[in-house]
Write a protein that holds these residues in place. Structure first.
Motif, mmCIF file in Angstrom:
data_model
loop_
_atom_site.group_PDB
_atom_site.id
_atom_site.type_symbol
_atom_site.label_atom_id
_atom_site.label_comp_id
_atom_site.label_asym_id
_atom_site.label_seq_id
_atom_site.Cartn_x
_atom_site.Cartn_y
_atom_site.Cartn_z
ATOM 1 N N UNK A 39 0.834 -1.200 0.000
ATOM 2 C CA UNK A 39 0.000 0.000 0.000
ATOM 3 C C UNK A 39 0.868 1.249 0.000
ATOM 4 N N UNK A 40 1.942 1.229 0.787
ATOM 5 C CA UNK A 40 2.864 2.358 0.820
ATOM 6 C C UNK A 40 3.540 2.537 -0.535
ATOM 7 N N UNK A 41 3.953 1.431 -1.129
ATOM 8 C CA UNK A 41 4.607 1.508 -2.440
ATOM 9 C C UNK A 41 3.696 2.148 -3.474
ATOM 10 N N UNK A 42 2.408 1.835 -3.426
ATOM 11 C CA UNK A 42 1.467 2.444 -4.374
ATOM 12 C C UNK A 42 1.321 3.941 -4.114
ATOM 13 N N UNK A 43 1.340 4.307 -2.850
ATOM 14 C CA UNK A 43 1.169 5.713 -2.501
ATOM 15 C C UNK A 43 2.369 6.562 -2.931
ATOM 16 N N UNK A 44 3.574 6.052 -2.699
ATOM 17 C CA UNK A 44 4.772 6.848 -2.994
ATOM 18 C C UNK A 44 5.305 6.605 -4.399
ATOM 19 N N UNK A 45 4.830 5.541 -5.043
ATOM 20 C CA UNK A 45 5.226 5.281 -6.429
ATOM 21 C C UNK A 45 6.601 4.680 -6.600
ATOM 22 N N UNK A 46 7.131 4.006 -5.591
ATOM 23 C CA UNK A 46 8.433 3.334 -5.703
ATOM 24 C C UNK A 46 8.341 1.944 -5.088
ATOM 25 N N UNK A 47 9.207 1.059 -5.493
ATOM 26 C CA UNK A 47 9.292 -0.284 -4.923
ATOM 27 C C UNK A 47 10.340 -0.267 -3.822
ATOM 28 N N UNK A 48 9.999 -0.842 -2.671
ATOM 29 C CA UNK A 48 10.906 -0.815 -1.524
ATOM 30 C C UNK A 48 11.711 -2.094 -1.382
ATOM 31 N N UNK A 49 11.167 -3.213 -1.841
ATOM 32 C CA UNK A 49 11.923 -4.459 -1.808
ATOM 33 C C UNK A 49 11.515 -5.367 -2.954
ATOM 34 N N UNK A 50 12.371 -6.300 -3.215
ATOM 35 C CA UNK A 50 12.106 -7.329 -4.229
ATOM 36 C C UNK A 50 12.437 -8.678 -3.633
ATOM 37 N N UNK A 51 11.671 -9.700 -4.031
ATOM 38 C CA UNK A 51 11.934 -11.046 -3.541
ATOM 39 C C UNK A 51 13.034 -11.693 -4.355
ATOM 40 N N UNK A 52 13.929 -12.345 -3.641
ATOM 41 C CA UNK A 52 15.028 -13.084 -4.270
ATOM 42 C C UNK A 52 14.982 -14.488 -3.695
ATOM 43 N N UNK A 53 14.091 -15.334 -4.305
ATOM 44 C CA UNK A 53 13.815 -16.636 -3.728
ATOM 45 C C UNK A 53 13.011 -16.429 -2.456
ATOM 46 N N UNK A 54 13.516 -16.975 -1.356
ATOM 47 C CA UNK A 54 12.853 -16.749 -0.077
ATOM 48 C C UNK A 54 13.363 -15.497 0.633
ATOM 49 N N UNK A 55 14.420 -14.927 0.104
ATOM 50 C CA UNK A 55 15.033 -13.749 0.740
ATOM 51 C C UNK A 55 14.380 -12.460 0.233
ATOM 52 N N UNK A 56 14.624 -11.388 0.942
ATOM 53 C CA UNK A 56 14.137 -10.063 0.587
ATOM 54 C C UNK A 56 15.343 -9.182 0.278
ATOM 55 N N UNK A 57 15.297 -8.519 -0.875
ATOM 56 C CA UNK A 57 16.377 -7.599 -1.237
ATOM 57 C C UNK A 57 15.806 -6.197 -1.341
#
Length: 297
Positions: A39-57
């Motif tokens: 929801x925050x990402x939609x509001x600010x228009x940026x991606x904060x993390x991406x999934x890398x398998x089971x990890x978060x980047x």
């Protein structure tokens, strides 16, 4: 937009190492945690993390927000701690406004044990609000108003804490010192020493002299109580003061107390407190100490 929970989520992910562990530490479900960030990402228009398998980047924006979280969250936690101390009466301040010049000596006897009991509370006494204290109370410039003349107004409660009698103080050698009480006419040839307050606010005038259409020979204003009493002892004039104050100095100075009129002039010190704030622990304790602080009468 940005809320505290968003900062907490990013810090938890960094410290816990996974979405599941982060959600558990924040007492959230994993889906609720993910939904909050999306929801925050939609509001600010940026991606904060991406999934890398089971990890978060974290993305560049995510790293920026994490850095902000590590800087801001400790400040929020400190605020929480301080507010909790306020709620418990363990920290803060108590600003006292004085509308009573001679009440300062009485106040000192209240403040001393209060400071011992509440080591986290700072006390400040403001005397520049003489006869404007009610406005200062409403404007949150002070927290407690000490006054012998309460004005009942909605939003402020006044509590009587100490009854006293206003008496005429003379030198032991003064001819009035041998009297049990004086009449207004006895002061017609006297020099009256008063605090620098308009006569309309002085009880000796409003309750004793003016009803009898009597004026003293001369009025001299003196701000310091001890100087006023030394002047009285030296035969330079007479003064109207609380009986407890005169008695407190009687062992040090050659002064006497005489009742004003057969019935006397009876007053009470009141504490004015904003409605509801008398329930605060540190205010409640101050009120209780004030009610139990007495002088010889």
């Amino acid at each position: 937009m940005i809320e505290r929970i968003h900062l907490s989520i990013l810090r938890a992910i960094e410290t816990q190492g996974s979405l599941t562990a982060a959600a558990d530490s924040l007492h959230l479900t994993q889906s609720a945690l993910s939904h909050s960030i999306k929801k925050l990402e939609r509001q600010v228009g940026v991606v904060l993390w991406e999934k890398d398998g089971r990890a978060i980047r974290l993305t560049q924006a995510g790293h920026y927000l994490l850095k902000s979280a590590n800087r801001l969250l400790p400040q929020f936690e400190h605020i929480d701690s301080v507010l909790n101390q306020f709620a418990k009466g363990e920290k803060g301040s108590l600003r006292i406004g004085m509308e009573c010049h001679p009440c300062y000596q009485w106040l000192l006897r209240v403040v001393e044990p209060y400071l011992e009991q509440y080591s986290g509370i700072d006390v400040d006494v403001k005397q520049r609000f003489q006869f404007g204290g009610l406005a200062a109370l409403f404007n949150y410039d002070i927290d407690v108003l000490v006054t012998p003349d309460p004005l009942q107004k909605k939003g402020v409660n006044f509590y009587p804490v100490f009854d006293y009698e206003l008496v005429l103080v003379t030198s032991n050698k003064h001819n009035l010192a041998v009297k049990k009480s004086v009449v207004a006419e006895d002061l017609a040839n006297e020099v009256l020493l008063t605090y620098p307050v308009e006569t309309a606010r002085l009880d000796l005038f409003t309750q004793f002299l003016l009803p009898a259409s009597v004026s003293p020979k001369k009025v001299k204003t003196i701000e310091a109580t001890e100087v006023m009493l030394q002047m009285v002892a030296a035969g330079r004039g007479v003064a109207a003061l609380p009986s407890w104050l005169a008695e407190d100095y009687a062992d040090k100075l050659a002064i006497s107390r005489v009742r004003c009129g057969k019935a006397g002039i009876h007053k009470a010190i009141h504490l004015g407190i904003r409605d509801g704030e008398e329930r605060f622990q540190h205010v409640q304790s101050f009120l209780a100490l004030a009610k139990n602080t007495r002088f010889r009468q």
